[in-house]
Scaffold this motif. Structure first.
Motif, short mmCIF file in Angstrom:
data_model
loop_
_atom_site.label_atom_id
_atom_site.label_comp_id
_atom_site.label_asym_id
_atom_site.label_seq_id
_atom_site.Cartn_x
_atom_site.Cartn_y
_atom_site.Cartn_z
N TYR A 1 33.91 54.24 67.55
CA TYR A 1 33.20 52.97 67.43
C TYR A 1 31.69 53.14 67.30
CZ TYR A 1 37.70 50.90 68.54
OH TYR A 1 39.02 50.53 68.52
N THR A 2 31.26 54.23 66.68
CA THR A 2 29.87 54.33 66.25
C THR A 2 29.69 53.44 65.03
OG1 THR A 2 30.28 56.17 64.74
CG2 THR A 2 29.75 56.72 67.04
N GLU B 1 28.46 54.38 62.24
CA GLU B 1 28.89 55.18 61.09
C GLU B 1 30.41 55.18 60.96
OE1 GLU B 1 25.01 56.97 62.65
OE2 GLU B 1 26.85 56.11 63.50
N SER C 1 24.73 42.86 73.08
CA SER C 1 24.95 44.31 73.09
C SER C 1 24.15 44.98 74.19
CB SER C 1 24.60 44.91 71.73
OG SER C 1 23.25 44.64 71.39
N ALA D 1 25.81 47.23 77.15
CA ALA D 1 25.44 48.64 77.17
C ALA D 1 24.89 49.09 78.52
CB ALA D 1 24.41 48.93 76.08
N ARG E 1 31.94 50.48 73.43
CA ARG E 1 31.38 51.59 72.64
C ARG E 1 30.54 51.07 71.48
NH1 ARG E 1 37.03 55.03 72.31
NH2 ARG E 1 37.36 55.11 74.57
N SER E 2 30.98 50.01 70.83
CA SER E 2 30.20 49.44 69.75
C SER E 2 28.85 48.95 70.26
CB SER E 2 30.96 48.29 69.08
OG SER E 2 32.14 48.73 68.45
N HIS F 1 26.50 52.00 71.03
CA HIS F 1 25.96 52.64 69.83
C HIS F 1 25.03 51.71 69.07
CE1 HIS F 1 28.21 56.33 70.24
NE2 HIS F 1 29.32 55.65 70.40
N ARG G 1 21.63 51.71 70.88
CA ARG G 1 20.89 52.97 70.79
C ARG G 1 20.40 53.29 69.38
NH1 ARG G 1 25.12 56.82 74.20
NH2 ARG G 1 24.65 55.97 76.29
N GLY G 2 21.04 52.72 68.38
CA GLY G 2 20.81 53.17 67.01
C GLY G 2 19.71 52.42 66.28
#
Length: 251
Positions: free
Chosen positions: A72-73, A75, A137, A141, A178-179, A182, A185-186
């Motif tokens: 679930y990144t 990418e 998010s 997180a 997880r989504s 990420h 953080r991204g």
């Protein structure tokens, strides 16, 4: 509803498809959402109708499968969506991504350029955010995955609106956490600036211009304010949304 396996284990990504002419339009939802609920009305609006439209649910969300072993990144989401689009025979699509869906759409365009001819980002996440105990998010997180699975999800349920929870409850808990991690953080700002295709960033007028708007414009990204709306632009002001999207894609 259509579906196709997108992982080695056969996990299926599903989408609702509206018939029409190519090139296709692909609508990608945000965190805890589902594309049919958020985009069906605007995709069928007379201003945007007549084009083949895929309202795609990312793996782990909405109608799609919810594997617990998927990373679930952003990418990985983009690659799974790319597999579905290839299976559907899509190429050179106009991709409209809301919030996290916009982040995924930027990765999709960067990693699979043959699939994307234009991007419309709807109040999308371009930069990292500092986790804080609030909904969204950044709030999700703040939990470890174990904490989220063992009580954090209930805490989030109590803090979000009933509208959001109506679709968030469909998400796999691992997928949601997880989504969110990420996403928080991204960063896709530099990727977006470098993409050699038409790009538009829609934002609520009441929020003011997004961070780095001048640099976005200098790189050729059209920055468009939509009035009378919050973050869920297509829900809050569907008429304004369809006009903004039509104007963006006309360019």
């Amino acid at each position: 509803m259509r579906h196709t396996p997108v992982t080695p284990n056969g996990d299926r990504l599903r989408w609702v498809e509206l018939p029409g002419a190519d090139p296709a339009r692909v609508y990608v939802h945000g965190l805890g959402a589902t594309a049919p609920a958020y985009f069906a009305a605007v995709a069928a609006h007379p201003v945007l109708s007549g084009r083949r439209s895929l309202l795609a649910d990312l793996l782990g969300f909405g109608l799609s499968d919810r594997p617990t072993d998927f990373p679930y990144t952003m990418e990985a989401h983009a690659d799974a969506l790319a597999a579905a689009l290839r299976a559907a025979g899509v190429a050179g699509a106009e991709v409209i991504g809301h919030s996290m869906g916009g982040t995924v759409a930027v990765h999709l365009a960067a990693r699979h350029p043959d699939l994307v001819s234009a991007l419309v980002l709807v109040d999308a996440n371009l930069d990292p955010v500092s986790p804080s105990r609030r909904s969204g998010s950044s709030g999700i997180a703040t939990f470890t995955e174990e904490e989220f699975l063992n009580g954090g999800r209930r805490e989030v349920r109590e803090s979000v609106s009933p509208f959001w929870w109506a679709t968030m409850r469909l998400a796999g808990p691992e997928a949601l956490h997880r989504s969110a991690v990420h996403l928080a953080r991204g960063s896709v700002r530099e990727l977006l600036l470098d993409l050699p295709l038409p790009r538009t960033f829609l934002h609520p007028a009441a929020d003011g211009e997004p961070a780095g708007a001048a640099r976005l414009r200098s790189a050729g990204v059209q920055v468009t304010a939509v009035p009378d709306c919050g973050h869920n632009i297509m829900i809050d002001n569907p008429e304004g949304f369809v006009r903004a999207v039509a104007g963006a894609l006309a360019h």
